[in-house]
Design an enzyme around this catalytic site. Structure first.
Site, PDB file in Angstrom:
ATOM      1  N   CYS A 299      32.281 -27.642  38.050  1.00  0.00           N
ATOM      2  CA  CYS A 299      31.948 -26.662  37.022  1.00  0.00           C
ATOM      3  C   CYS A 299      33.157 -26.140  36.255  1.00  0.00           C
ATOM      4  CB  CYS A 299      31.157 -25.500  37.630  1.00  0.00           C
ATOM      5  SG  CYS A 299      31.884 -24.794  39.106  1.00  0.00           S
TER       6      CYS A 299
ATOM      7  N   GLY B 190      29.629 -19.944  41.401  1.00  0.00           N
ATOM      8  CA  GLY B 190      30.201 -21.258  41.662  1.00  0.00           C
ATOM      9  C   GLY B 190      30.321 -21.574  43.145  1.00  0.00           C
TER      10      GLY B 190
ATOM     11  N   ARG C 115      39.273 -17.081  42.242  1.00  0.00           N
ATOM     12  CA  ARG C 115      37.922 -16.498  42.245  1.00  0.00           C
ATOM     13  C   ARG C 115      38.022 -15.027  41.842  1.00  0.00           C
ATOM     14  NH1 ARG C 115      33.726 -19.606  42.522  1.00  0.00           N
ATOM     15  NH2 ARG C 115      34.368 -20.527  44.496  1.00  0.00           N
TER      16      ARG C 115
ATOM     17  N   VAL D  98      22.072 -23.509  42.804  1.00  0.00           N
ATOM     18  CA  VAL D  98      21.980 -24.507  41.733  1.00  0.00           C
ATOM     19  C   VAL D  98      20.558 -25.058  41.653  1.00  0.00           C
ATOM     20  CG1 VAL D  98      22.793 -26.753  40.908  1.00  0.00           C
ATOM     21  CG2 VAL D  98      24.432 -25.063  41.768  1.00  0.00           C
TER      22      VAL D  98
ATOM     23  N   ASN E  43      29.046 -21.679  34.378  1.00  0.00           N
ATOM     24  CA  ASN E  43      29.241 -22.633  35.470  1.00  0.00           C
ATOM     25  C   ASN E  43      27.959 -23.157  36.096  1.00  0.00           C
ATOM     26  OD1 ASN E  43      29.289 -19.806  36.368  1.00  0.00           O
ATOM     27  ND2 ASN E  43      29.330 -20.689  38.412  1.00  0.00           N
TER      28      ASN E  43
ATOM     29  N   SER F 211      15.867 -28.483  53.075  1.00  0.00           N
ATOM     30  CA  SER F 211      16.278 -28.890  54.415  1.00  0.00           C
ATOM     31  C   SER F 211      15.086 -28.756  55.370  1.00  0.00           C
ATOM     32  CB  SER F 211      17.421 -28.004  54.887  1.00  0.00           C
ATOM     33  OG  SER F 211      16.956 -26.682  54.938  1.00  0.00           O
TER      34      SER F 211
ATOM     35  N   HIS G  67      32.903 -19.496  34.068  1.00  0.00           N
ATOM     36  CA  HIS G  67      34.285 -19.783  34.453  1.00  0.00           C
ATOM     37  C   HIS G  67      35.180 -19.725  33.210  1.00  0.00           C
ATOM     38  CE1 HIS G  67      32.817 -20.689  38.307  1.00  0.00           C
ATOM     39  NE2 HIS G  67      33.012 -21.970  38.389  1.00  0.00           N
TER      40      HIS G  67
ATOM     41  N   LYS H 232      40.194 -31.332  42.158  1.00  0.00           N
ATOM     42  CA  LYS H 232      39.150 -31.802  41.240  1.00  0.00           C
ATOM     43  C   LYS H 232      39.522 -31.535  39.783  1.00  0.00           C
ATOM     44  CE  LYS H 232      35.538 -30.873  44.655  1.00  0.00           C
ATOM     45  NZ  LYS H 232      34.623 -29.797  45.085  1.00  0.00           N
TER      46      LYS H 232
ATOM     47  N   ARG I 189      31.836 -38.856  42.762  1.00  0.00           N
ATOM     48  CA  ARG I 189      32.565 -38.768  41.486  1.00  0.00           C
ATOM     49  C   ARG I 189      33.783 -39.681  41.435  1.00  0.00           C
ATOM     50  NH1 ARG I 189      32.862 -32.372  41.417  1.00  0.00           N
ATOM     51  NH2 ARG I 189      30.641 -31.870  41.160  1.00  0.00           N
TER      52      ARG I 189
ATOM     53  N   GLY J 150      18.580 -23.530  46.892  1.00  0.00           N
ATOM     54  CA  GLY J 150      19.905 -22.914  46.731  1.00  0.00           C
ATOM     55  C   GLY J 150      20.130 -22.405  45.322  1.00  0.00           C
TER      56      GLY J 150
END
Lengths: 352, 352, 352, 352
Positions: D150, D181, D236, D16, D328, D38, D243, D206, D111, D14
């Protein structure tokens, strides 16, 4: 004590001027000793007068330099990089050339002159030899060497490889050009967000002619354009940097897409242009993915100096279809001029 | 009591489906009585299941309709507009045709069949006559009529005017296509901001072939493609709606750009297609500014149904260069299908 | 014979001037009899001098009008719409006011004057009454009425509804503003593609002050700003039209998001402003989707005259968070001025 | 023989995951020995399965690696970088932690746990000490360490400097967030060209909470959030990377913008975090131009690891207004995780 060649950047505050300053930072052969600007800002520090629009900070040494007027009297270096607009270049560049400066110019003003080369080190380093005739005829001790229009650059590199291997007959070229090609502020955001502009003033004429001169040959004291023809459509799109050109090519001796792709990938610059600091290695990067090149992903290939070719495939009317991409303000402008100067330094024609 | 023809919209929740719903709102001839969707959402209200992505609100009547499965059993109207993807269309559209529905389809599934017309009312209304053979051969009481790929649409309208006047030999076509042509969600924003994608799956093949079929002729029970050739490069750009195509055209009988521009501006749809509700008047708008057409400014010309041509100029290799523009989800998709249905209603071939 | 009020558009060739021309086309109360421009283009036809940047063609009557100099001598109509830049407005608008013209101005030049109203018909039509004092004090027979900065407009409409119902204490406002707010050519494309500019010259000061004046009250011969405070951050984003503002609001009397949303949705313009040709109905459209308003989808709500509010939700520091959106060159500029003039015509203060 | 710590990248294909691969290329401390994906793509080469969307080519060593299933059994390295989506992380990360792997995770899944740190080396390296309690309590020999959302990252770095010097009371935060992001394909181009989306699922929650945990303190075996409050609006915009956050800040002890700017510019990471390979120097770059930071120009500051602050100025409601920017997917995701791992390696808590 530095043994680098002292250089001036003419019109250093604009978008191409900024690229020169960025690319000449810590250059192994050249040292910037003069930055010039229009009257409005001379006397100011470059750091104050210049609205820097490139990612990364302006080099510290440049920020501290005081802008000089764009006159041979004040900036008489052996070598100068010119980012002057065409009209200003028409008058100012010969002044420098007369005063002994070799001007590597981005302006179109002198590209049409038969004794002024449009130099592309990977393609026609031999055309640098015309400088001697230029100097003799015009009574200059310096000279003018141009680089091509930013759209012509990448496609000419690719066409050169094909010309050498198969010969060229006819070329269709449709460009999708980046915003930075129009300078700064250049294109209004209102004209390009959610839009395409199918017209760039003077561009199609240049794209139809400059590659033929670059791919031409030196006969006596003149450069004779190559004998093939180009039809161009030029468009502006919402891309920051990097010009893309769709090409359909009729070859003199037919080749398959595979043969063409191989010839492109294996193309080598002439000996004289090979090991220079700005030389891209390889000259041409041939991508095999179905959807490349793309400006955002491919613009920095070879530090922005490589020509990227993709989608080499058969053309139902001519022989080969392909897409050519190169960075317009690096390979197609400032970086190209610097590469030219590196070649001229090696050929020992600077600063006689 | 309404005397309008009851219609279904197949795959009504996608981006083309939404355009159908929008354009059929208060249509003088057609009344939407069924909206179908994939199994996942059938049984829900359209207003709930559909993430509406067009400016302006979803029509109230549509919001209240319950989504049906896309099956002839549940949605057997005399006329259906299909926004099905090609694979689904392959199976489902014949089911409807067999059940007596005349399907006006956006899908490419049946465009290649010699007894299925790619209809463009301004261009080839005569090809609708093939329906009779189609029904007889296939044992259908309904039928399938397609509209062309959205990129082929505008250029075919323009080529038709030139074909009639001068004949066609060879055509280079390079497109810069809008995001809505890829459906929703379609193109990832990461792939197109500050970028161009020089490839659209399957598109070049369609653009090289469909215009030839539309400009071909009816011979017996088959449509025979016109005898000229096309080379296409297709690109995706960061434009919401509207496909632009750069064309270089070799004519059978040479013409000047002025003659070509006049012929384009004066082009009239064949009699049968002229006074229909969706017919653009004029068919082709020829712009004289140097920098038009542009997607943002010209997309709604003639309510999005006109073909806009600009920059008609000489071509150094062929005869004429020009830029053609048309709205891809209106003229090139939903609006085109509706215009086709209006023609078929006039020709009295719906709902036998 | 037309009984419409003859009007002039001052500075008709710019981006706001073009919106005036577009919105005044076939206006029921006003008839454009004069278009003015800077000296450089006076004497030329509007159709020649004006680089039209709006979708749709320039109205034919406008194209044929000859541009006049922006002087009261040549364009003394009872009503004028001014799209002049602030500096020019400072000198020119009083000249017109003195000569008997009621100037509906977009310029910021006179917004700070206590006897010049910033008029928003949905919000403070009563402040039009200050015109009488303005005329008496300044010896004018015309006058100056301004509309607010384009970012202040939408948020002030929304704040008015909340002020009436709950009272206001403190407001945080962060804008994401469209390109057309900067005029044409305005923002350079190189500054905004793949970018955000977190600064607009002079804008934060206006957004922190203008809403307080518009929501203030008439005391004697002065408008006294309302007693609440605003903190603003203003940003430019790559959007063609429509300003979005994120608001966090501390109310004098706490309310739930549901109560706030209801009050917003039910807000009615004062009687005098309700049935005017440009009045949006409803004044405020409250959207319930989680991700609206959005510029591309919501900009034409109520023909570009409505205020669109969404995402009304609790704020952990103040009371309410929400997003306000309105069209900056229609509601926030030309359309707003025309709406003001419609109000002033109803109040019979034009053309004494 | 390499003495580098062998690491796995979980979910490496992906957006990231690709950043992890890019940033771990030639890393001085870590050597990638496993890439997981996956089920759909395990067994394939990374070079085949991964549609690489970053500028520059995929590292050669990565292209040749065979994708493993994301299971502790097959990829049990002492250290793993997780780019798993939240739901998958919930199950899989503890498996690795149990098997002895220290997982540096980008996922939000853990988190909120009081014994799982959200680590930001410049800010709270002391919170790494909670790992001991985490291991004891949960019976893990590895562990889970997260990095923040991020958007929270950059603002938390800046808030830390102000917290240390002046104390924090209340913070308004409005973000304009980049497309990357949202992952790949992530945001549809049709949703963002000429548009802003004023909503990102789960993001405001968050941003209102994570900075308080990171700026909180270790008490016994739990991290206690800091005692100040945040209100967030998240948006966005059409920006590729980086960001931007507009902040209005109420301090416990008032400070002038000049004092705040000095404190920000002089902020130093705690000793333990200072000389690590990914540590930005300086931690915070304070720009003095009126219109910076800007995503396109400032995203690569400090190799994308620095926090960039600009426009520090007084706030009419609170104390200080400013704009904070950080990359980000580098500082706010992959680069941040790697910096965390460098800290943990120095603290000798990896691979017990």
């Amino acid at each position: 004590m530095s043994t680098k060649i002292p250089v001036a950047v003419l019109a250093a505050t604009g978008s191409v001027g900024q690229r020169f300053v960025q690319l000449l930072d810590r250059h192994p052969l050249f040292e910037v000793v003069a930055l010039t600007a229009s009257d409005r800002t001379t006397g100011q520090k470059y750091g104050q007068a210049c609205h820097w629009i490139l990612p990364g900070d302006m080099p510290g040494w440049a920020a501290e330099m005081t802008l000089l007027p764009t006159e041979a009297a004040s900036a008489a270096t052996p070598l100068a990089f010119s980012a002057l607009p065409a009209e200003a270049a028409l008058e100012i560049e010969p002044e420098f050339a007369r005063a002994g400066t070799l001007v590597c110019s981005n302006a179109s003003a002198y590209r049409n002159e038969p004794d002024v080369p449009i130099l592309l080190p990977e393609v026609n380093p031999d055309q640098a030899a015309i400088l001697e005739a230029q100097r003799r005829r015009r009574g200059w001790t310096g000279g003018i060497v141009t680089n091509s229009n930013c759209t012509s650059t990448g496609m000419t590199v690719a066409l050169k490889a094909l010309q050498d291997a198969f010969g060229l007959r006819r070329v269709f070229a449709v460009s999708m050009q980046a915003l930075s090609g129009a300078g700064y502020p250049g294109v209004s955001a209102l004209d390009i967000v959610d839009n395409v502009i199918p017209w760039i003033r003077g561009e199609e004429e240049k794209v139809e002619w400059e590659p033929r001169k670059m791919l031409g040959s030196l006969r006596g004291e003149e450069i004779v354009p190559a004998d093939f023809r180009i039809s161009a459509h030029t468009n502006r799109v919402a891309v920051v940097d990097g010009h893309m050109v769709c090409l359909s090519i009729e070859l003199a001796n037919p080749a398959t897409p595979e043969e063409a792709a191989r010839v492109l990938a294996e193309y080598q610059a002439p000996e004289a242009a090979r090991d220079l600091p700005s030389a891209p290695r390889p000259v041409i990067v041939v991508r095999r993915e179905p959807d490349r090149p793309q400006p955002r992903l491919d613009r920095m290939t070879g530090n922005g100096m490589a020509t990227v070719v993709g989608r080499v495939r058969p053309d139902p009317l001519f022989d080969i279809k392909m897409v050519v991409f190169s960075h317009n303000t690096i390979r197609g402008a400032a970086g190209g001029s610097i590469y030219n100067a590196e070649l001229l330094a090696r050929l020992k024609v600077i600063g006689r």
